[in-house]
Design a protein around this motif. Structure first.
Motif, PDB file in Angstrom:
ATOM      1  N   ILE A  89       4.398   1.187   1.965  1.00  0.00           N
ATOM      2  CA  ILE A  89       5.658   1.622   1.351  1.00  0.00           C
ATOM      3  C   ILE A  89       5.649   3.139   1.178  1.00  0.00           C
ATOM      4  CG2 ILE A  89       7.168   1.400  -0.669  1.00  0.00           C
ATOM      5  CD1 ILE A  89       5.926  -1.335  -1.194  1.00  0.00           C
ATOM      6  N   LEU A  90       6.640   3.805   1.768  1.00  0.00           N
ATOM      7  CA  LEU A  90       6.748   5.263   1.629  1.00  0.00           C
ATOM      8  C   LEU A  90       8.182   5.633   1.270  1.00  0.00           C
ATOM      9  CD1 LEU A  90       5.206   7.968   1.881  1.00  0.00           C
ATOM     10  CD2 LEU A  90       6.046   8.095   4.227  1.00  0.00           C
ATOM     11  N   PRO A  91       8.509   5.624  -0.025  1.00  0.00           N
ATOM     12  CA  PRO A  91       9.880   5.956  -0.451  1.00  0.00           C
ATOM     13  C   PRO A  91      10.064   7.464  -0.601  1.00  0.00           C
ATOM     14  CG  PRO A  91       8.587   5.294  -2.351  1.00  0.00           C
ATOM     15  CD  PRO A  91       7.665   5.231  -1.160  1.00  0.00           C
ATOM     16  N   THR A  92       9.926   8.177   0.502  1.00  0.00           N
ATOM     17  CA  THR A  92       9.983   9.632   0.453  1.00  0.00           C
ATOM     18  C   THR A  92      11.387  10.143   0.747  1.00  0.00           C
ATOM     19  OG1 THR A  92       9.084  11.670   1.419  1.00  0.00           O
ATOM     20  CG2 THR A  92       9.227   9.752   2.872  1.00  0.00           C
ATOM     21  N   ARG A  93      11.875  11.048  -0.077  1.00  0.00           N
ATOM     22  CA  ARG A  93      13.204  11.617   0.147  1.00  0.00           C
ATOM     23  C   ARG A  93      13.177  12.611   1.297  1.00  0.00           C
ATOM     24  NH1 ARG A  93      16.032  15.756   0.081  1.00  0.00           N
ATOM     25  NH2 ARG A  93      14.272  17.069  -0.462  1.00  0.00           N
ATOM     26  N   VAL A 153       5.693  -0.994   8.081  1.00  0.00           N
ATOM     27  CA  VAL A 153       6.065   0.096   7.175  1.00  0.00           C
ATOM     28  C   VAL A 153       7.526  -0.015   6.758  1.00  0.00           C
ATOM     29  CG1 VAL A 153       4.352   1.656   8.188  1.00  0.00           C
ATOM     30  CG2 VAL A 153       6.691   1.662   9.068  1.00  0.00           C
ATOM     31  N   ILE A 154       7.810   0.466   5.544  1.00  0.00           N
ATOM     32  CA  ILE A 154       9.182   0.629   5.071  1.00  0.00           C
ATOM     33  C   ILE A 154       9.297   2.013   4.458  1.00  0.00           C
ATOM     34  CG2 ILE A 154       8.686  -0.495   2.839  1.00  0.00           C
ATOM     35  CD1 ILE A 154      11.649  -1.430   2.845  1.00  0.00           C
ATOM     36  N   THR A 155      10.369   2.736   4.818  1.00  0.00           N
ATOM     37  CA  THR A 155      10.518   4.107   4.358  1.00  0.00           C
ATOM     38  C   THR A 155      11.994   4.490   4.357  1.00  0.00           C
ATOM     39  OG1 THR A 155       9.724   6.388   4.695  1.00  0.00           O
ATOM     40  CG2 THR A 155      10.274   5.115   6.666  1.00  0.00           C
ATOM     41  N   GLU A 193       8.422   0.723  -9.543  1.00  0.00           N
ATOM     42  CA  GLU A 193       9.515  -0.133 -10.000  1.00  0.00           C
ATOM     43  C   GLU A 193       9.867  -1.171  -8.929  1.00  0.00           C
ATOM     44  OE1 GLU A 193      14.175   0.192 -11.551  1.00  0.00           O
ATOM     45  OE2 GLU A 193      13.111   1.979 -10.828  1.00  0.00           O
ATOM     46  N   LEU A 194       9.876  -0.737  -7.685  1.00  0.00           N
ATOM     47  CA  LEU A 194      10.159  -1.635  -6.573  1.00  0.00           C
ATOM     48  C   LEU A 194       9.129  -2.759  -6.504  1.00  0.00           C
ATOM     49  CD1 LEU A 194      11.608  -2.341  -3.865  1.00  0.00           C
ATOM     50  CD2 LEU A 194      10.061  -0.688  -2.762  1.00  0.00           C
ATOM     51  N   LEU A 247       0.825  -1.215   0.000  1.00  0.00           N
ATOM     52  CA  LEU A 247       0.000   0.000   0.000  1.00  0.00           C
ATOM     53  C   LEU A 247       0.854   1.257   0.000  1.00  0.00           C
ATOM     54  CD1 LEU A 247      -2.802   1.425   0.394  1.00  0.00           C
ATOM     55  CD2 LEU A 247      -2.436   1.140   2.865  1.00  0.00           C
ATOM     56  N   TYR A 248       0.409   2.250  -0.784  1.00  0.00           N
ATOM     57  CA  TYR A 248       0.937   3.611  -0.702  1.00  0.00           C
ATOM     58  C   TYR A 248      -0.248   4.548  -0.573  1.00  0.00           C
ATOM     59  CZ  TYR A 248       2.650   8.210  -1.939  1.00  0.00           C
ATOM     60  OH  TYR A 248       2.920   9.555  -1.909  1.00  0.00           O
ATOM     61  N   VAL A 249      -0.151   5.517   0.331  1.00  0.00           N
ATOM     62  CA  VAL A 249      -1.167   6.567   0.472  1.00  0.00           C
ATOM     63  C   VAL A 249      -0.445   7.896   0.579  1.00  0.00           C
ATOM     64  CG1 VAL A 249      -3.050   7.496   1.860  1.00  0.00           C
ATOM     65  CG2 VAL A 249      -2.775   5.020   1.674  1.00  0.00           C
TER      66      VAL A 249
END
Length: 377
Positions: free
Chosen positions: A278-282, A300-302, A218-219, A202-204
């Motif tokens: 999933i929160l790939p935030t810079r 969660v993964i970030t 892509e991940l 999930l992404y929100v």
């Protein structure tokens, strides 16, 4: 005691789609005996007020938006003049309105608090130019007027120290759960046609560059090739939404479900049904959406942005990554979700932490204590 809490920036916030920190804090401060006025940019083309209860009023201010998420609110001074404040708190050192509020407080002998979330200079070239001139002129005024600061994270506190502000205290933000009360129970697997045995990633959030939507897709696609028993639910709107749709189509990424928006009353079921957030935030000042996911027990993964670094114990109640190497992210997800299968335990620990340490009921007591200390000085 009456205090004002001002969100100086011109970035709009939605009542139904966003966990507004200022309102959550104000409601709990009211329970501790304070009268609180909250000032936010209007979601309409006019200034109006919402009476939350007898002690909390939200003023939605019509504003002029200035490049760099700056805002100017012509009605703010008039509303402030109509009340007698013991303390006024304004957001972030980089805002023109925060400078104006600091001057307003100094002239009237009102205690001023700088509430700092920003923890690094703007990365965009055009914003850096604006910030250079701002720091050269207005920042000097704000620094002179600021005796007290509350930083949301340790990173934000270090940022203020680097800019030669007096060292203040670190108090995190909390999570308001009122928006989730009386939530609607929705079977998202049935609604979206997701098999009961598939794991849901999930992404929100907003679909924008700093949240790396293409990296997220892509991940997921890389993991999907190794583990067909998963899918991706991607919730959000933003400037990169069309590009994200196009990317998923061009790469022929299977089982991606795009949803533009979901009201907060309908989010709990989706969080609870998901196997990984999933929160790939810079860049993340705090990460309210991470706290929401953790509150509902979603692992969660970030990335190691300011908020996640302070909140998450890596490998215990969440996963915090040091880089954006897609192979490293893949390995971590596969390890916890598919190999060790310990993500459920991780989610439970994250849930326990948020409920114990990061709800506004607990956090507001710390703010209240600090406000009282400042006012007595």
């Amino acid at each position: 005691m009456r205090i004002g809490i001002i969100r100086s920036a011109s970035s709009a916030v939605s009542k139904s789609q966003y966990n507004i920190q200022e309102i959550g804090l104000a409601k709990e401060l009211a329970k501790l005996g304070m009268i609180v006025d909250v000032f936010l940019i209007s979601d309409k083309d006019k200034t109006y007020e919402d009476k939350i209860n007898e002690k909390v009023t939200v003023y939605w201010l019509k504003g002029i938006k200035i490049p760099g998420q700056q805002g100017y609110y012509k009605d703010l001074k008039g509303i402030l003049d109509s009340h007698k404040y013991d303390l006024i708190q304004a957001l972030d050192d980089s805002q023109i309105t925060t400078v104006l509020v600091s001057r307003y407080c100094k002239k009237r002998n009102i205690k001023f608090v700088l509430w700092q979330g920003m923890y690094e200079n703007y990365p965009e070239k055009w914003k850096r130019i604006i910030q250079y001139f701002y720091d050269w002129t207005l920042l000097k005024v704000l620094r002179k007027n600021t005796k007290y600061s509350i930083s949301k994270t340790k990173s934000a506190q270090s940022y203020l120290t680097m800019k030669n502000f007096p060292k203040g205290i670190v108090i995190p933000v909390g999570l308001e759960i009122a928006n989730f009360e009386n939530s609607k129970k929705i079977d998202y697997r049935k609604k979206l046609g997701i098999d009961k045995n598939k794991k849901i990633f999930l992404y929100v959030g907003k679909v924008e560059e700093r949240r790396k939507p293409l990296f997220c897709l892509e991940l997921y696609n890389k993991i999907k090739k190794n583990h067909d028993d998963c899918c991706m639910v991607y919730v959000g709107k933003g400037p990169m939404l069309e590009e994200a749709h196009k990317y998923a189509k061009e790469k022929d990424i299977k089982d991606v479900y795009f949803i533009d928006q979901i009201p907060q009353t309908e989010l709990p079921s989706l969080y609870e049904e998901s196997d990984l957030f999933i929160l790939p935030t810079r860049y993340e000042i705090f990460g309210m959406v991470l706290m929401e996911a953790m509150y509902f027990g979603t692992p969660v993964i970030t990335y190691k942005a300011a908020g996640p670094l302070d909140v998450i114990s890596n490998g215990v109640d969440g996963i915090v990554m040091d880089d954006f190497d897609i192979n490293n992210w893949t390995k971590e997800i596969e390890k916890y979700i598919f190999e060790k299968n310990t993500s459920k335990e991780m989610g439970q620990k994250g849930q326990e932490k948020i409920k114990k340490e990061y709800l506004w009921k607990t956090i507001a007591e710390k703010y209240c204590k600090e406000y009282l200390n400042i006012i007595k000085k």
